[in-house]
Design an enzyme around this catalytic site. Structure first.
Site, short mmCIF file in Angstrom:
data_model
loop_
_atom_site.label_atom_id
_atom_site.label_comp_id
_atom_site.label_asym_id
_atom_site.label_seq_id
_atom_site.Cartn_x
_atom_site.Cartn_y
_atom_site.Cartn_z
CG PHE A 217 36.08 43.85 39.77
CD1 PHE A 217 35.91 45.23 39.79
CD2 PHE A 217 36.27 43.20 40.99
CE1 PHE A 217 35.92 45.94 40.99
CE2 PHE A 217 36.30 43.89 42.20
CZ PHE A 217 36.13 45.27 42.19
CD GLU A 218 42.00 38.66 39.28
OE1 GLU A 218 41.33 37.62 39.50
OE2 GLU A 218 43.12 38.64 38.76
CB ILE A 219 40.57 43.77 44.77
CG1 ILE A 219 39.87 44.82 43.89
CG2 ILE A 219 41.54 44.45 45.73
CD1 ILE A 219 39.00 45.80 44.65
#
Length: 329
Positions: A217-219
């Protein structure tokens, strides 16, 4: 989403979860990448699941496959040794391609050229609560460059010489790449102090405490990764061959790159987003937040990693951008 054709059920499950919890209200585009062509079945099913437009990219061999300057004899010896030691994915050639691609090439893909931000999605993940905001807007308005939800320790056997290489990079390129030790999150990477009653669980063989943002999960801001500074960092690491002679993961590479090159206030912990990628989960501790965001997760579960002994989140609160314990109005 970087995904294979056979992972279609997992891709659809992740899409359904994220669409229901967030994207049905925003209709953002979906971009799918693969090192082989997508099947018609894959494209039809994912297009039907998406509320926004979909696009499908074939990764060039030059961005995915093992480069020809890698010593094949040494590579195969190291791969066999890691396999014999039962290092996680230590015997996988394709996993190494994936880690190097995610570290240095995903943001160079033609389909992403018109975008400024990305939200990485993996097959077979879940989002347990309604999003209380648009994270892209939070990134843009808050001038954030990298966002995460879980921080844990890396397996040292996968990166035995990574920190030595990072220290060499700092010595050689630190001034040129404008590394600001007063404002960055270097201390997050090296702090081994006792956190409350929790002793450090990792006795590392270097100054690196092995903490990393769990990059499934990364933005992030694509322009950070496209920057000369990040490219300089990646290319220095890549030149040492550790993605293949060892098994350097994109999670520690992204974490170290962001922690060194960004102001620590440009990194954000999205603590309102509840998420599972096996074996770990994050679920809000706040009763009000779980009700308000219609969460379906058990914050008491052993899988809820946030403040467990193997989490690095408290080290981020201490050495990074801090922790806001009240939801902003």
């Amino acid at each position: 989403m970087l995904v294979r054709n056979f992972e279609l059920p997992g891709a659809l499950s992740s899409m359904r979860s994220l669409e229901d919890r967030f994207n049905k209200d925003y209709n953002y585009d979906w971009t799918f990448l693969n090192d082989v062509p997508f099947t018609e079945e894959f494209m039809e099913a994912t297009t039907a699941m998406a509320s926004g437009k979909t696009q499908y990219g074939l990764i060039p061999s030059s961005d995915w496959d093992r480069p020809n300057w890698i010593n094949e004899t040494l590579f195969n010896i190291r791969l066999q040794l890691m396999e014999e030691k039962k290092v996680l994915y230590g015997g996988s050639k394709s996993y190494r391609n994936m880690c190097r691609f995610n570290s240095g090439y995903f943001f160079r893909q033609e389909l992403l050229e018109r975008y400024d931000y990305y939200f990485r999605v993996e097959p077979d993940v879940q989002y347990h609560c309604d999003f209380p905001y648009d994270p892209f807007r939070v990134m843009r308005e808050g001038k954030k460059k990298y966002g995460f939800v879980i921080a844990v320790h890396e397996y040292e056997d996968t990166i035995p010489t990574l920190w030595d290489t990072v220290e060499d990079y700092i010595d050689v390129k630190g001034e040129e790449d404008q590394i600001d030790m007063d404002r960055n999150a270097y201390n997050f990477l090296t702090d081994i102090s006792v956190m409350g009653s929790i002793m450090p669980v990792i006795d590392a063989n270097s100054d690196y405490n092995l903490c990393h943002f769990w990059s499934n999960f990364e933005i992030g801001d694509l322009n950070f990764f496209r920057s000369d500074r990040y490219l300089s960092f990646f290319e220095y690491l890549d030149s040492k061959g550790g993605f293949y002679y060892e098994r350097w993961g994109d999670a520690p590479v992204h974490t170290i790159g962001a922690s060194l090159l960004l102001d620590r206030d440009e990194i954000i912990h999205f603590d309102e987003i509840a998420y599972t990628h096996a074996p770990f989960m994050t679920c809000p501790m706040s009763y009000f937040m779980r009700l308000d965001q219609r969460c379906q997760c058990d914050y008491r579960s052993d899988r809820n990693v946030d403040i467990k002994y193997h989490s690095c989140l408290m080290r981020w609160w201490k050495n990074g951008a801090g922790k806001s314990f009240l939801k902003p109005i």
